[in-house]
Structures are given as C-alpha cells and as structure tokens.
Design a protein around this motif. Sequence first.
Motif, PDB file in Angstrom:
ATOM      1  N   TRP A  19       0.651  -1.801   0.112  1.00  0.00           N
ATOM      2  CA  TRP A  19      -0.084   0.833  -0.244  1.00  0.00           C
ATOM      3  C   TRP A  19       0.769   1.386   0.038  1.00  0.00           C
ATOM      4  O   TRP A  19       1.818   1.248   0.752  1.00  0.00           O
ATOM      5  CB  TRP A  19      -0.467   0.400   1.339  1.00  0.00           C
ATOM      6  N   CYS A  20       0.394   2.345  -0.708  1.00  0.00           N
ATOM      7  CA  CYS A  20       1.101   3.493  -0.682  1.00  0.00           C
ATOM      8  C   CYS A  20       1.480   4.148   0.247  1.00  0.00           C
ATOM      9  O   CYS A  20       0.338   3.962   1.665  1.00  0.00           O
ATOM     10  CB  CYS A  20       0.633   4.102  -1.598  1.00  0.00           C
ATOM     11  N   CYS A  23      -1.809   5.735   2.695  1.00  0.00           N
ATOM     12  CA  CYS A  23      -2.530   4.638   2.355  1.00  0.00           C
ATOM     13  C   CYS A  23      -3.622   4.850   3.790  1.00  0.00           C
ATOM     14  O   CYS A  23      -3.515   4.306   4.572  1.00  0.00           O
ATOM     15  CB  CYS A  23      -2.853   3.425   1.290  1.00  0.00           C
ATOM     16  N   CYS A  54      -7.549  -3.116  -3.896  1.00  0.00           N
ATOM     17  CA  CYS A  54      -5.717  -2.521  -2.654  1.00  0.00           C
ATOM     18  C   CYS A  54      -6.103  -3.299  -1.454  1.00  0.00           C
ATOM     19  O   CYS A  54      -5.515  -4.008  -0.692  1.00  0.00           O
ATOM     20  CB  CYS A  54      -6.137  -1.597  -3.009  1.00  0.00           C
ATOM     21  N   ASN A 124     -12.586   4.195   0.091  1.00  0.00           N
ATOM     22  CA  ASN A 124     -11.988   4.634  -0.153  1.00  0.00           C
ATOM     23  C   ASN A 124     -12.904   6.210  -1.687  1.00  0.00           C
ATOM     24  O   ASN A 124     -11.905   6.915  -1.595  1.00  0.00           O
ATOM     25  CB  ASN A 124     -10.546   4.929  -0.439  1.00  0.00           C
ATOM     26  N   GLY A 128      -8.819   1.814  -6.778  1.00  0.00           N
ATOM     27  CA  GLY A 128      -7.421   2.158  -6.753  1.00  0.00           C
ATOM     28  C   GLY A 128      -6.278   1.472  -6.886  1.00  0.00           C
ATOM     29  O   GLY A 128      -6.136   1.701  -8.898  1.00  0.00           O
ATOM     30  N   CYS A 203      -7.696   7.216  -0.503  1.00  0.00           N
ATOM     31  CA  CYS A 203      -6.351   7.106  -1.127  1.00  0.00           C
ATOM     32  C   CYS A 203      -5.907   8.014  -1.277  1.00  0.00           C
ATOM     33  O   CYS A 203      -6.652   9.102  -2.294  1.00  0.00           O
ATOM     34  CB  CYS A 203      -7.861   6.286  -2.493  1.00  0.00           C
ATOM     35  N   PRO A 204      -5.152   8.775  -1.334  1.00  0.00           N
ATOM     36  CA  PRO A 204      -4.565  10.228  -1.223  1.00  0.00           C
ATOM     37  C   PRO A 204      -4.004   9.564  -2.925  1.00  0.00           C
ATOM     38  O   PRO A 204      -3.968  10.727  -3.547  1.00  0.00           O
ATOM     39  CB  PRO A 204      -3.446  10.317  -0.413  1.00  0.00           C
ATOM     40  N   THR A 205      -3.170   8.808  -3.057  1.00  0.00           N
ATOM     41  CA  THR A 205      -2.634   8.530  -4.340  1.00  0.00           C
ATOM     42  C   THR A 205      -3.411   8.902  -5.613  1.00  0.00           C
ATOM     43  O   THR A 205      -3.317   9.716  -6.663  1.00  0.00           O
ATOM     44  CB  THR A 205      -2.219   7.297  -4.637  1.00  0.00           C
ATOM     45  N   TYR A 206      -4.866   8.224  -5.732  1.00  0.00           N
ATOM     46  CA  TYR A 206      -5.923   8.422  -6.726  1.00  0.00           C
ATOM     47  C   TYR A 206      -7.147   9.659  -6.140  1.00  0.00           C
ATOM     48  O   TYR A 206      -7.112  10.652  -6.838  1.00  0.00           O
ATOM     49  CB  TYR A 206      -6.623   7.033  -7.164  1.00  0.00           C
TER      50      TYR A 206
HETATM   51 FE1  SF4 Z   1      -4.752   2.700  -0.717  1.00  0.00          FE
HETATM   52 FE2  SF4 Z   1      -5.289   3.705  -3.337  1.00  0.00          FE
HETATM   53 FE3  SF4 Z   1      -2.664   3.395  -3.431  1.00  0.00          FE
HETATM   54 FE4  SF4 Z   1      -4.539   1.613  -3.613  1.00  0.00          FE
HETATM   55  S1  SF4 Z   1      -3.858   3.245  -5.235  1.00  0.00           S
HETATM   56  S2  SF4 Z   1      -2.696   1.538  -1.423  1.00  0.00           S
HETATM   57  S3  SF4 Z   1      -6.263   2.834  -2.029  1.00  0.00           S
HETATM   58  S4  SF4 Z   1      -3.506   5.111  -1.697  1.00  0.00           S
END
Ligand code: SF4
Length: 269
Positions: A19-20, A23, A54, A124, A128, A203-206
């Motif tokens: 995981w990021c 997350c 995820c 989230n 993800g 989900c900070p990444t997306y």
């Molecule tokens: Fe978490 Fe989003 Fe990364 Fe998936 S993409 S591990 S949900 S932060």
Amino acid sequence: MVSKLIDKYYRTDRLPHIWCTGCGNGIVLRSIVKAIDNLGLNKDDICVVSGIGCSSRASGYLDFNTVHTTHGRALAFATGIKFSNPNLHVIVITGDGDCAAIGGNHLIHAARRNIDITTVVFNNNIYGMTGGQYSPATPTGDKGTTAPYGNIDYNFDLCELAKAAGATYVSRSTIYAANMIIKQVEEGIKNKGFSFIETLTICPTYYGRKNSKGNAVDMVTHLKDSAVNISAYEKLSEEEKANRIPIGELYKRNRPEYTEKYESMMKLF
Ligand code: SF4
C-alpha cells in the motif's frame, strides 16, 4: 501491542505490504485484527475472503484461512464457504468498487438471505489498484480517470443499500475513529446474520490527487470534520446534514439466519 498483533495474526513473510504511503487500508485492517483478538476467536475458526483491489490484498497478509478471489465475487465465494461450514466466522474484505459495482448483485443477495457473513467495506470513493476509475461511491461531481470532468452519476449510500436489501447489522465509521471500527467489527461478528460495516478511508494517490484533497493528513482531517455520530446527526436540520456523514451503528434487527434456516428445513426431510 501492535507488534504482538502482527506476530500473532499476520503472515510476516508477506510484509512489507504494497500500500502507498498515507493509504488508510492499514488502519482498517489493524482494526479488524484487533476486533478478532478482543473476541478471543480461534484463528482456525475464521475465514477471510476478499475480492480484487488494494483493500482486497489484505487477505494475503493475514494468517487465518484466507481466500483471495476474483473481482466482485468475494461474497459469492464467502456464501459457499459459510454454507459448507456454518461453524466458520466468515469475514469479507472488499472495496467500494469491488463490493458495489462488480459485486453489487452478490451484496444485495447476501443481505437478502441474511447469511452469517461479516462484510467490511474499505470505502475510499474510488478504484485504487485498477487505476483511479470512479466507483459507485464516488461523490457526484468528483473526478476519476474515467471521469476527468467530474462524475455525473449519483453515488450509492452503501449502508442504506445494505439495510434495504435485508442486512441485520449495518454500521459506518471512519479511519479517524478507528476504535469505532473495532467495536463495529466485534458487533458484526457477534451478529448471527449478514453484517455490513462501511469504513470510510482514504486513497491519497488517486482520489486525493484527482480531487485536490491535499495530503493524507488533510484527508483524514476532512473525514474527522465531516463525520457525525448518528444520534447527533438525527438532530441536525436538513441544511446542516448536507456534507455531513452519519457514523455509528445505523441499523439492527433480528431475522432468521440463512444456514440455520436451511439446516432446520433439512431435518424435516
Ligand atoms: Fe491505498 Fe490508493 Fe495506494 Fe491503493 S492506490 S494503496 S487505495 S493509496
């Protein structure tokens, strides 16, 4: 305490997780494990089933009976597992896309049957792992890779959906209120029937990046500020309720459980 839980319940050879940074999945997973530990359940009496995404990677990190299945089908596999061994505590780990889009039909029918499965949704607001597509839980107007100008769909209220379909325990919490998740998972496991526990996570990444929500701390702070306990929420005016999210135990009722009903019927023949 955390390392004790890790040694006892995790497959440490599968760590570190994928995981990021930032997350929220780890908070939800740790809360599930803590609830199991609090209940003092035997590890061999538990089966954790997950779909794809995820959050669904969580089953691979846990040292229970685990099944990592196909996209959206965790509840279908879990139904078969519970039916073949009703003594197992079956816990489904799923994401909002996995549970409400691809697996939406499995969700409503598992709830309708009131089969004794505890479902924990890591919501989230987005897909993800598959690349940031909008999901049935993405708020109207928010962006995803498949909605670059904003999502025009209305998003599901997952708890209302589960309640309407027949679930006998329905609750919601956030990763800011992790102790509430622990309590709700305990109650869900104790409930003899279909339990639906929505955990609002980040989900900070997306979702965060596509919707300019700031960093992980900003996103958790937003969850903290928007969530209101159901008893306080019910006293708010319609105007005050806008942009607030009720959390807590939202619904409970008694209905016969599916595998018990089946067993009783079989005794007659
Ligand atoms: Fe978490 Fe989003 Fe990364 Fe998936 S993409 S591990 S949900 S932060």
